[in-house]
Design a protein around this motif. Structure first.
Motif, PDB file in Angstrom:
ATOM      1  N   VAL A 120       6.230  10.205  -0.591  1.00 30.71           N
ATOM      2  CA  VAL A 120       6.852   9.067  -1.269  1.00 30.71           C
ATOM      3  C   VAL A 120       7.151   7.966  -0.252  1.00 30.71           C
ATOM      4  O   VAL A 120       6.918   6.783  -0.511  1.00 30.71           O
ATOM      5  N   TRP A 121       7.665   8.351   0.917  1.00 31.86           N
ATOM      6  CA  TRP A 121       7.894   7.360   1.969  1.00 31.86           C
ATOM      7  C   TRP A 121       6.576   6.694   2.345  1.00 31.86           C
ATOM      8  O   TRP A 121       6.513   5.474   2.545  1.00 31.86           O
ATOM      9  N   ALA A 122       5.511   7.497   2.469  1.00 34.04           N
ATOM     10  CA  ALA A 122       4.204   6.936   2.825  1.00 34.04           C
ATOM     11  C   ALA A 122       3.740   5.937   1.782  1.00 34.04           C
ATOM     12  O   ALA A 122       3.252   4.848   2.120  1.00 34.04           O
ATOM     13  N   TRP A 123       3.882   6.271   0.491  1.00 39.82           N
ATOM     14  CA  TRP A 123       3.476   5.342  -0.565  1.00 39.82           C
ATOM     15  C   TRP A 123       4.281   4.045  -0.489  1.00 39.82           C
ATOM     16  O   TRP A 123       3.729   2.964  -0.658  1.00 39.82           O
ATOM     17  N   MET A 124       5.573   4.167  -0.240  1.00 40.09           N
ATOM     18  CA  MET A 124       6.407   2.965  -0.168  1.00 40.09           C
ATOM     19  C   MET A 124       6.013   2.088   1.019  1.00 40.09           C
ATOM     20  O   MET A 124       5.911   0.871   0.894  1.00 40.09           O
ATOM     21  N   PHE A 125       5.780   2.708   2.187  1.00 43.46           N
ATOM     22  CA  PHE A 125       5.429   1.922   3.360  1.00 43.46           C
ATOM     23  C   PHE A 125       4.018   1.347   3.260  1.00 43.46           C
ATOM     24  O   PHE A 125       3.767   0.242   3.740  1.00 43.46           O
ATOM     25  N   VAL A 126       3.094   2.072   2.643  1.00 35.90           N
ATOM     26  CA  VAL A 126       1.754   1.529   2.430  1.00 35.90           C
ATOM     27  C   VAL A 126       1.831   0.325   1.506  1.00 35.90           C
ATOM     28  O   VAL A 126       1.165  -0.696   1.723  1.00 35.90           O
ATOM     29  N   ALA A 127       2.658   0.412   0.471  1.00 34.73           N
ATOM     30  CA  ALA A 127       2.821  -0.729  -0.436  1.00 34.73           C
ATOM     31  C   ALA A 127       3.496  -1.900   0.271  1.00 34.73           C
ATOM     32  O   ALA A 127       3.196  -3.057  -0.007  1.00 34.73           O
ATOM     33  N   ALA A 128       4.385  -1.613   1.214  1.00 31.61           N
ATOM     34  CA  ALA A 128       5.134  -2.678   1.880  1.00 31.61           C
ATOM     35  C   ALA A 128       4.352  -3.332   3.012  1.00 31.61           C
ATOM     36  O   ALA A 128       4.334  -4.561   3.129  1.00 31.61           O
ATOM     37  N   GLY A 130       0.986  -2.274   4.067  1.00 31.07           N
ATOM     38  CA  GLY A 130      -0.461  -2.112   4.007  1.00 31.07           C
ATOM     39  C   GLY A 130      -0.910  -0.755   4.516  1.00 31.07           C
ATOM     40  O   GLY A 130      -0.136   0.022   5.069  1.00 31.07           O
ATOM     41  N   LEU A 131      -2.186  -0.510   4.338  1.00 32.44           N
ATOM     42  CA  LEU A 131      -2.772   0.774   4.718  1.00 32.44           C
ATOM     43  C   LEU A 131      -3.173   0.718   6.189  1.00 32.44           C
ATOM     44  O   LEU A 131      -4.292   0.356   6.547  1.00 32.44           O
ATOM     45  N   ASN A 132      -2.224   1.071   7.047  1.00 30.21           N
ATOM     46  CA  ASN A 132      -2.492   1.100   8.478  1.00 30.21           C
ATOM     47  C   ASN A 132      -1.677   2.221   9.104  1.00 30.21           C
ATOM     48  O   ASN A 132      -0.811   2.816   8.469  1.00 30.21           O
ATOM     49  N   PRO A 133      -1.948   2.551  10.354  1.00 31.09           N
ATOM     50  CA  PRO A 133      -1.244   3.667  10.999  1.00 31.09           C
ATOM     51  C   PRO A 133       0.271   3.472  11.097  1.00 31.09           C
ATOM     52  O   PRO A 133       1.016   4.434  11.137  1.00 31.09           O
ATOM     53  N   LEU A 134       0.717   2.225  11.135  1.00 30.58           N
ATOM     54  CA  LEU A 134       2.156   1.962  11.221  1.00 30.58           C
ATOM     55  C   LEU A 134       2.901   2.510   9.998  1.00 30.58           C
ATOM     56  O   LEU A 134       4.015   3.022  10.120  1.00 30.58           O
ATOM     57  N   ALA A 135       2.263   2.443   8.840  1.00 32.62           N
ATOM     58  CA  ALA A 135       2.869   2.992   7.630  1.00 32.62           C
ATOM     59  C   ALA A 135       3.033   4.510   7.773  1.00 32.62           C
ATOM     60  O   ALA A 135       4.046   5.068   7.346  1.00 32.62           O
ATOM     61  N   GLY A 136       2.069   5.169   8.376  1.00 33.31           N
ATOM     62  CA  GLY A 136       2.192   6.611   8.607  1.00 33.31           C
ATOM     63  C   GLY A 136       3.283   6.965   9.595  1.00 33.31           C
ATOM     64  O   GLY A 136       4.001   7.942   9.418  1.00 33.31           O
ATOM     65  N   ILE A 137       3.421   6.143  10.628  1.00 30.96           N
ATOM     66  CA  ILE A 137       4.491   6.385  11.601  1.00 30.96           C
ATOM     67  C   ILE A 137       5.847   6.259  10.936  1.00 30.96           C
ATOM     68  O   ILE A 137       6.735   7.100  11.105  1.00 30.96           O
TER      69      ILE A 137
END
Length: 140
Positions: A120-128, A130-137
């Protein structure tokens, strides 16, 4: 007597859930493309291509580079998480500051962060961001 009531309540709830599931199967408009008609052919094509692995030097180097990138991002994420976790843990335990308000706030933050799954955190950060490694971190 309580065990009988509890068992009856569980059976009643199970029956309700089964009826809701069956009703959902009836209500869904199956003719409007719910099932992918080309999925079986795609799965067969994927299974057929598995034995033909490309083990060229270029492919292996690309895999090693991707593996190293993944490992480095995971190491960064875990390092940041450990830093924040230690600070929050010390605040929640009252080691740094003895205030009960600070302890309660730190415990609420820890509980909030643990209550939400990493996906869920990953989905929120990807939406915020974009789809990049920073969202995964940030998600980890």
């Amino acid at each position: 007597m309580d065990k009988v009531l509890e068992r009856n309540r569980r059976e009643f709830l199970s029956l309700i859930l089964l009826l809701v599931f069956l009703a959902s199967l009836i209500i869904i408009p199956w003719s409007k493309g719910v099932i992918n008609s080309g999925g079986f052919e795609m799965a067969l094509r994927m299974l057929g291509s598995m034995p033909r692995l490309d083990l060229s030097l270029e492919t292996i180097m690309l895999a090693i580079e991707a593996l190293w990138t993944t490992f480095s991002y995971a190491l960064i994420a875990v390092s940041i998480a450990i830093l924040f976790a230690m600070i929050l843990a010390m605040l929640a335990a009252g080691v740094l500051i003895k205030s009960s308000l600070v302890r309660l706030t730190a415990r609420i933050i820890i509980g909030f962060l643990r209550a939400i799954h990493e996906l869920v955190w990953a989905w929120m950060f990807v939406a915020a961001i974009g789809l990049n490694p920073l969202a995964g971190i940030f998600a980890l």
